[in-house]
Design a protein around this motif. Structure first.
Motif, PDB file in Angstrom:
ATOM      1  N   VAL A   9     -50.479 -24.729 -43.556  1.00 24.09           N
ATOM      2  CA  VAL A   9     -51.906 -24.562 -43.289  1.00 24.09           C
ATOM      3  C   VAL A   9     -52.440 -25.818 -42.620  1.00 24.09           C
ATOM      4  O   VAL A   9     -52.228 -26.923 -43.101  1.00 24.09           O
ATOM      5  CB  VAL A   9     -52.661 -24.282 -44.610  1.00 24.09           C
ATOM      6  N   ASP A  10     -53.112 -25.639 -41.486  1.00 22.71           N
ATOM      7  CA  ASP A  10     -53.657 -26.802 -40.778  1.00 22.71           C
ATOM      8  C   ASP A  10     -55.114 -26.609 -40.362  1.00 22.71           C
ATOM      9  O   ASP A  10     -55.656 -27.379 -39.585  1.00 22.71           O
ATOM     10  CB  ASP A  10     -52.793 -27.145 -39.563  1.00 22.71           C
ATOM     11  N   GLN A  11     -55.742 -25.577 -40.882  1.00 19.68           N
ATOM     12  CA  GLN A  11     -57.120 -25.279 -40.503  1.00 19.68           C
ATOM     13  C   GLN A  11     -57.903 -24.847 -41.742  1.00 19.68           C
ATOM     14  O   GLN A  11     -57.444 -24.008 -42.501  1.00 19.68           O
ATOM     15  CB  GLN A  11     -57.103 -24.154 -39.465  1.00 19.68           C
ATOM     16  N   LEU A  12     -59.062 -25.449 -41.953  1.00 22.13           N
ATOM     17  CA  LEU A  12     -59.913 -25.113 -43.077  1.00 22.13           C
ATOM     18  C   LEU A  12     -61.276 -24.695 -42.553  1.00 22.13           C
ATOM     19  O   LEU A  12     -61.825 -25.328 -41.649  1.00 22.13           O
ATOM     20  CB  LEU A  12     -60.066 -26.317 -44.016  1.00 22.13           C
ATOM     21  N   GLU A  32     -59.574 -29.306 -38.681  1.00 20.94           N
ATOM     22  CA  GLU A  32     -58.138 -29.455 -38.893  1.00 20.94           C
ATOM     23  C   GLU A  32     -57.864 -30.214 -40.185  1.00 20.94           C
ATOM     24  O   GLU A  32     -58.600 -31.136 -40.537  1.00 20.94           O
ATOM     25  CB  GLU A  32     -57.513 -30.225 -37.732  1.00 20.94           C
ATOM     26  N   VAL A  33     -56.795 -29.815 -40.865  1.00 21.35           N
ATOM     27  CA  VAL A  33     -56.292 -30.534 -42.037  1.00 21.35           C
ATOM     28  C   VAL A  33     -54.809 -30.779 -41.809  1.00 21.35           C
ATOM     29  O   VAL A  33     -54.139 -29.992 -41.147  1.00 21.35           O
ATOM     30  CB  VAL A  33     -56.535 -29.758 -43.351  1.00 21.35           C
ATOM     31  N   SER A  34     -54.296 -31.865 -42.354  1.00 22.65           N
ATOM     32  CA  SER A  34     -52.888 -32.172 -42.118  1.00 22.65           C
ATOM     33  C   SER A  34     -51.970 -31.484 -43.128  1.00 22.65           C
ATOM     34  O   SER A  34     -50.873 -31.082 -42.795  1.00 22.65           O
ATOM     35  CB  SER A  34     -52.654 -33.678 -42.135  1.00 22.65           C
ATOM     36  N   ASN A  35     -52.424 -31.345 -44.373  1.00 22.74           N
ATOM     37  CA  ASN A  35     -51.600 -30.709 -45.398  1.00 22.74           C
ATOM     38  C   ASN A  35     -52.511 -30.317 -46.554  1.00 22.74           C
ATOM     39  O   ASN A  35     -52.922 -31.161 -47.338  1.00 22.74           O
ATOM     40  CB  ASN A  35     -50.500 -31.660 -45.855  1.00 22.74           C
ATOM     41  N   LEU A  36     -52.818 -29.062 -46.652  1.00 20.56           N
ATOM     42  CA  LEU A  36     -53.744 -28.571 -47.669  1.00 20.56           C
ATOM     43  C   LEU A  36     -53.267 -28.892 -49.086  1.00 20.56           C
ATOM     44  O   LEU A  36     -54.064 -29.147 -49.968  1.00 20.56           O
ATOM     45  CB  LEU A  36     -53.946 -27.065 -47.509  1.00 20.56           C
ATOM     46  N   GLU A  62     -52.239 -21.256 -35.706  1.00 24.11           N
ATOM     47  CA  GLU A  62     -51.481 -20.410 -34.779  1.00 24.11           C
ATOM     48  C   GLU A  62     -51.470 -18.948 -35.202  1.00 24.11           C
ATOM     49  O   GLU A  62     -51.001 -18.090 -34.464  1.00 24.11           O
ATOM     50  CB  GLU A  62     -50.056 -20.931 -34.637  1.00 24.11           C
ATOM     51  N   CYS A  63     -51.968 -18.657 -36.371  1.00 28.32           N
ATOM     52  CA  CYS A  63     -51.965 -17.292 -36.883  1.00 28.32           C
ATOM     53  C   CYS A  63     -53.135 -16.509 -36.291  1.00 28.32           C
ATOM     54  O   CYS A  63     -54.281 -16.942 -36.360  1.00 28.32           O
ATOM     55  CB  CYS A  63     -52.075 -17.310 -38.404  1.00 28.32           C
ATOM     56  N   ASP A  64     -52.830 -15.361 -35.721  1.00 31.24           N
ATOM     57  CA  ASP A  64     -53.903 -14.514 -35.176  1.00 31.24           C
ATOM     58  C   ASP A  64     -54.098 -13.245 -36.015  1.00 31.24           C
ATOM     59  O   ASP A  64     -54.729 -12.299 -35.586  1.00 31.24           O
ATOM     60  CB  ASP A  64     -53.635 -14.166 -33.712  1.00 31.24           C
TER      61      ASP A  64
END
Length: 168
Positions: A9-12, A32-36, A62-64
């Motif tokens: 996960v890289d997006q919050l 952006e987050v580096s590591n949730l 990158e997930c759509d």
């Protein structure tokens, strides 16, 4: 959840609502987050004397498969591979809180979806070895699954059938 939960996960995303959910106080923000799994700190400034709830959604950028509206309703598109690690997602909602002075709170994000694992643990692996069988691909058919989540109240909607063709 596993030790590696959240590493992809890289997006919050988050939004803040009035306590009833009828008004968006802070519209959806994405960063952006580096590591949730290591945690994320947010600093919010909200008007004092009011009561709120905050809603969070985290995913791989990158997930759509997910679209998240400004009022934090998630629509799921089940097309794609059945074993796509980028589909890992997490959500959370605070308890109702009142802002009078500076305060902090923790929110734990959890996976909103069921996960089906075949041959993923040592017992399964040993069984496959004992019967001289290897599994190279898997497929799945799921009937009547919801495809919409209201993150504020946790309600789900929609009813779709999903079929994943054989894939590694």
């Amino acid at each position: 959840s596993s030790v590696n939960a959240g590493v992809n996960v890289d997006q919050l995303m988050y939004a803040v609502f009035d306590e009833s959910g009828s008004e968006v106080i802070v519209k959806k923000e994405v960063f952006e987050v580096s590591n949730l799994s290591k945690g994320v700190w947010l600093n919010l400034t909200l008007p004092k004397g009011n009561t709120y709830k905050a809603v969070f959604w985290a995913q791989n950028s990158e997930c759509d498969a997910y679209s998240v509206s400004d009022d934090m309703k998630v629509t799921v598109d089940y097309d794609g591979l059945n074993n796509d690690e980028t589909r890992d997602a997490f959500c959370g909602v605070t308890k109702t809180f009142r802002v009078d002075n500076y305060s902090t709170m923790s929110v734990v994000l959890k996976r909103p979806f069921a996960q089906v694992n075949v041959g993923a643990d040592e017992k399964d692996a040993a069984l496959v070895e004992n019967i001289d069988m290897s599994i190279a691909q898997s497929s799945a058919v799921i009937k009547g699954v919801a495809n919409k989540i209201d993150l504020f109240d946790g309600s789900i909607d929609g009813c779709v059938d999903v079929e994943y063709s054989a894939a590694p």
